[in-house]
Design a protein around this motif. Structure first.
Motif: not given
Length: 120
Positions: A3-15, A24-31, A72-77
């Motif tokens: 399971q993958l969950v994105e965040s951080g989107g939004g509205l921003v001005q050009a530039g 990710a929910s997966e413990r073996t994210f690093s694979s 990526r940060d495999n320690g934080k999935n």
């Protein structure tokens, strides 16, 4: 099942800048090879950036080279997409994806997406 969950989107001005995250929910994210895709209005979904299991290999679409950075940060999935010097053409829904297969293989798991809107 990953399971993958994105965040951080939004509205921003050009530039401006945004940083997307995907956890990710997966413990073996690093694979898993991880990728960021986007789909703009009336456009096909395209691969924006990809990163290998260890992070030692990355690739970018020509349209974002020099402006976007995947990491990526495999320690934080978690995989990140740092987006700088944003343009209105970068507007779209950004999806995180994962594959346990080889570099260049189709992606098997997808997040629901996060909206990025760049105003001119």
């Amino acid at each position: 099942q990953v399971q993958l969950v994105e965040s951080g989107g939004g509205l921003v001005q050009a530039g401006g800048s945004l940083r997307l995250s995907c956890t990710a929910s997966e413990r073996t994210f690093s694979s898993y090879i991880m990728g960021w895709f986007r789909q703009g209005p009336g456009k096909a979904r395209e691969l924006v950036a990809a990163i290998s299991w260890s992070g030692s290999r990355t690739s970018y679409a020509d349209s974002v080279k020099g402006r976007f950075t995947i990491s990526r940060d495999n320690g934080k999935n978690t995989v990140y997409l740092e987006m700088n010097s944003l343009k209105p053409d970068d507007t779209g829904v950004y999806y995180c994806a994962a594959t346990p297969r080889t570099w260049g293989a189709p992606y098997d798991y997808w997040g629901h997406g996060t909206q990025v809107t760049v105003s001119s």
